[in-house]
Scaffold this active site. Sequence first.
Site, mmCIF file in Angstrom:
data_model
loop_
_atom_site.group_PDB
_atom_site.id
_atom_site.type_symbol
_atom_site.label_atom_id
_atom_site.label_comp_id
_atom_site.label_asym_id
_atom_site.label_seq_id
_atom_site.Cartn_x
_atom_site.Cartn_y
_atom_site.Cartn_z
ATOM 1 N N TYR A 181 87.160 -28.231 107.711
ATOM 2 C CA TYR A 181 88.494 -28.784 107.225
ATOM 3 C C TYR A 181 89.813 -27.757 107.119
ATOM 4 O O TYR A 181 89.364 -26.386 106.577
ATOM 5 C CB TYR A 181 88.349 -29.153 105.827
ATOM 6 C CG TYR A 181 89.474 -29.924 105.313
ATOM 7 C CD1 TYR A 181 89.508 -31.441 105.684
ATOM 8 C CD2 TYR A 181 90.593 -29.649 104.474
ATOM 9 C CE1 TYR A 181 90.643 -32.087 105.211
ATOM 10 C CE2 TYR A 181 91.533 -30.443 104.193
ATOM 11 C CZ TYR A 181 91.589 -31.541 104.478
ATOM 12 O OH TYR A 181 92.642 -32.552 104.150
ATOM 13 N N GLN A 196 89.363 -38.909 102.620
ATOM 14 C CA GLN A 196 88.874 -39.788 103.492
ATOM 15 C C GLN A 196 88.201 -38.827 104.663
ATOM 16 O O GLN A 196 87.532 -39.595 105.346
ATOM 17 C CB GLN A 196 89.981 -40.713 103.911
ATOM 18 C CG GLN A 196 91.301 -39.974 104.715
ATOM 19 C CD GLN A 196 92.289 -39.585 103.564
ATOM 20 O OE1 GLN A 196 91.985 -39.622 102.207
ATOM 21 N NE2 GLN A 196 93.506 -39.566 104.016
ATOM 22 N N ASN A 211 92.787 -29.732 98.988
ATOM 23 C CA ASN A 211 93.387 -29.961 97.779
ATOM 24 C C ASN A 211 92.185 -30.545 96.654
ATOM 25 O O ASN A 211 91.106 -30.483 97.100
ATOM 26 C CB ASN A 211 94.588 -30.761 97.821
ATOM 27 C CG ASN A 211 94.286 -32.309 98.396
ATOM 28 O OD1 ASN A 211 93.048 -32.787 98.524
ATOM 29 N ND2 ASN A 211 95.152 -32.856 98.854
ATOM 30 N N THR A 235 94.770 -21.055 95.457
ATOM 31 C CA THR A 235 94.274 -19.689 95.846
ATOM 32 C C THR A 235 94.973 -18.900 94.636
ATOM 33 O O THR A 235 95.720 -19.318 93.697
ATOM 34 C CB THR A 235 95.223 -19.257 97.090
ATOM 35 O OG1 THR A 235 95.010 -17.907 97.086
ATOM 36 C CG2 THR A 235 96.747 -19.271 96.599
ATOM 37 N N GLN A 238 100.861 -14.541 97.640
ATOM 38 C CA GLN A 238 99.886 -15.747 97.112
ATOM 39 C C GLN A 238 100.610 -16.826 96.431
ATOM 40 O O GLN A 238 100.327 -18.029 96.465
ATOM 41 C CB GLN A 238 98.751 -15.096 96.334
ATOM 42 C CG GLN A 238 97.954 -14.111 97.048
ATOM 43 C CD GLN A 238 97.307 -14.788 98.274
ATOM 44 O OE1 GLN A 238 96.555 -15.640 98.432
ATOM 45 N NE2 GLN A 238 98.025 -14.133 99.501
ATOM 46 N N HIS A 258 101.779 -20.154 98.108
ATOM 47 C CA HIS A 258 101.022 -21.071 98.731
ATOM 48 C C HIS A 258 101.191 -22.276 97.911
ATOM 49 O O HIS A 258 101.392 -23.472 98.681
ATOM 50 C CB HIS A 258 99.556 -20.620 98.615
ATOM 51 C CG HIS A 258 98.912 -19.833 99.673
ATOM 52 N ND1 HIS A 258 98.493 -20.187 100.711
ATOM 53 C CD2 HIS A 258 98.582 -18.540 99.476
ATOM 54 C CE1 HIS A 258 98.023 -19.327 101.614
ATOM 55 N NE2 HIS A 258 97.961 -18.125 100.932
ATOM 56 N N GLU A 291 89.564 -14.717 93.414
ATOM 57 C CA GLU A 291 89.167 -14.955 94.847
ATOM 58 C C GLU A 291 89.809 -13.832 95.588
ATOM 59 O O GLU A 291 88.606 -13.271 96.453
ATOM 60 C CB GLU A 291 90.295 -16.138 95.251
ATOM 61 C CG GLU A 291 90.135 -16.719 96.699
ATOM 62 C CD GLU A 291 91.241 -17.511 97.260
ATOM 63 O OE1 GLU A 291 91.115 -18.122 98.238
ATOM 64 O OE2 GLU A 291 92.162 -17.697 96.549
ATOM 65 N N HIS A 292 90.893 -13.177 95.585
ATOM 66 C CA HIS A 292 91.599 -11.912 96.110
ATOM 67 C C HIS A 292 91.739 -10.746 94.931
ATOM 68 O O HIS A 292 92.256 -11.407 93.905
ATOM 69 C CB HIS A 292 92.699 -11.991 96.976
ATOM 70 C CG HIS A 292 92.566 -13.255 97.706
ATOM 71 N ND1 HIS A 292 93.176 -14.624 97.251
ATOM 72 C CD2 HIS A 292 92.247 -13.544 98.972
ATOM 73 C CE1 HIS A 292 93.147 -15.501 98.514
ATOM 74 N NE2 HIS A 292 92.455 -14.456 99.279
ATOM 75 N N ASP A 323 94.051 -12.196 105.131
ATOM 76 C CA ASP A 323 94.314 -13.849 105.554
ATOM 77 C C ASP A 323 94.482 -14.030 106.801
ATOM 78 O O ASP A 323 93.908 -14.988 107.447
ATOM 79 C CB ASP A 323 95.790 -14.275 104.978
ATOM 80 C CG ASP A 323 95.666 -14.312 103.367
ATOM 81 O OD1 ASP A 323 94.685 -14.664 102.919
ATOM 82 O OD2 ASP A 323 96.939 -14.252 102.671
ATOM 83 N N GLU A 347 46.584 -26.513 86.813
ATOM 84 C CA GLU A 347 47.834 -27.416 86.938
ATOM 85 C C GLU A 347 47.367 -28.797 86.762
ATOM 86 O O GLU A 347 48.246 -29.540 86.808
ATOM 87 C CB GLU A 347 48.703 -27.156 88.040
ATOM 88 C CG GLU A 347 49.266 -25.684 87.863
ATOM 89 C CD GLU A 347 50.467 -25.540 89.004
ATOM 90 O OE1 GLU A 347 50.372 -26.293 89.857
ATOM 91 O OE2 GLU A 347 51.115 -24.481 88.857
ATOM 92 N N HIS A 406 44.785 -30.893 95.171
ATOM 93 C CA HIS A 406 45.318 -29.810 95.867
ATOM 94 C C HIS A 406 44.398 -28.766 96.356
ATOM 95 O O HIS A 406 44.212 -28.299 97.363
ATOM 96 C CB HIS A 406 46.258 -29.007 95.138
ATOM 97 C CG HIS A 406 47.796 -29.646 94.889
ATOM 98 N ND1 HIS A 406 47.854 -30.983 94.390
ATOM 99 C CD2 HIS A 406 48.894 -29.149 95.327
ATOM 100 C CE1 HIS A 406 49.207 -31.127 94.472
ATOM 101 N NE2 HIS A 406 49.897 -30.111 94.984
#
Length: 450
Positions: A134, A198, A229, A252, A274, A277, A343-344, A377, A431, A436
């Site tokens: 994506y 979707q 998103n 971000t 950042q 964004h 994240e960064h 990036d 067990e 088994h």
Amino acid sequence: MLSRIDLRPGHRDGDFPAPGALRSMLPRAAVDVDAAVERVRPVIDAVRERGADAALEYAERFDRVRPETVRVPAAALREALDGVDPEVRAALETSIERARAVHADQRRTDSTTQVVPGGTVTERWVPVARVGLYAPGGLAVYPSSVVMNVVPAQEAGVEGLVVCSPPQAEFGGRPHPLVLAAAALLGVDEVWAVGGAQAVALLAYGGGEKGDTDGGALEPVDMVTGPGNVYVTAAKRVLRGRIGIDSEAGTTEIAILADHTADPVHVAADLVSQAEHDPAAASVLVTTSPELADAVDAELDAQVATTKHTERITTALSGPQSGTILVSSVEDGLRVVDAYAAEHLEIQTDDARGVAARVRNAGAVFVGPHSPVSLGDYCAGSNHVLPTGGCARHSSGLSVQTFLRGIHVVDYSADALAEVADRVVALADAEDLPAHGQAVTARFGRRKDR
């Protein structure tokens, strides 16, 4: 512009906060994925039932354009690549080349362990067969995300790749030309003009598409990766299990651990980069120097006023997800950034390499004054699809390993099985699973009645 939290002695109650308490005190974007889940369920159900037709209807509603088809014709990919500015194409080629160099070294090799004579266990690393990658739309265009998703998947050996990106009214219902060009440059010939929840649903369920398309039916995938998103994240949460996912990526974020040696111009520029964004992006400064914090505030006032996306950046820097945390030592600063798990994470301190080596929790670490997040990036060679929202405490960024599955292959001879048969039976009986044990003893003509 940045709010402040002072964790220095004399400005806090009691001892330095423990990690759990720190996590509740630090700036963080409020993202309600659960609420988004309820909104995306009808979308997912419609796409499951009606496939591409439903996806196209949602594109018309949410993206204000209805593509002629979901799948972008191959001719459109070639046309987009031919139309790319030469400097941008050269930059994409550099990004791809460096990402390949880094990700090629991540590929695991199969290993075989001889447990006993005649008994081996081999671990095979097998790529996922088909993956949906994506690339977001929204406030910016992200050909770089195409690179960051596709390269590790290709290096892992994934054979079936689909790039999904929202249709754009400005471009006749196709994804942004730079997204198409990046896919073409990487040799990906299957691109779908679909975004949001979707897109995730169509990737998960597939479905036939009316009209003349290059590939006929839209085949489902085994895994979906890439940032998006909150609705993309919610769809990934709902569909996890039917498909594999990389992570539930959020907005971000950047954290910078800095002392008096840091340049406030650099620090401010990186916080702004950042914040650019998204209005919900997080920019956090952790510093031992009140003087640096004051200088960064002054620089932010100056830099934000002259940048292109002033309103968006101001909203991000002024929000509850951004702020400055004052600490008395780099040691305390490390406690803060480990609790935050950015994240960064940039380290702009004296002995930055030594400090960076002590970081435990971060999606990616950028060391010293000449390794800004912007480098990562695009052209560092590292991957920019990274865990957000504190998930770096337990999760990694996108890599070749994301697309590989370890499969154990057990190969024992009769003698090797006989040697351990009594141990298997003992554990099976312990067990209360006697069948088994019988599955082993039956191979040697022995039957033990229960």
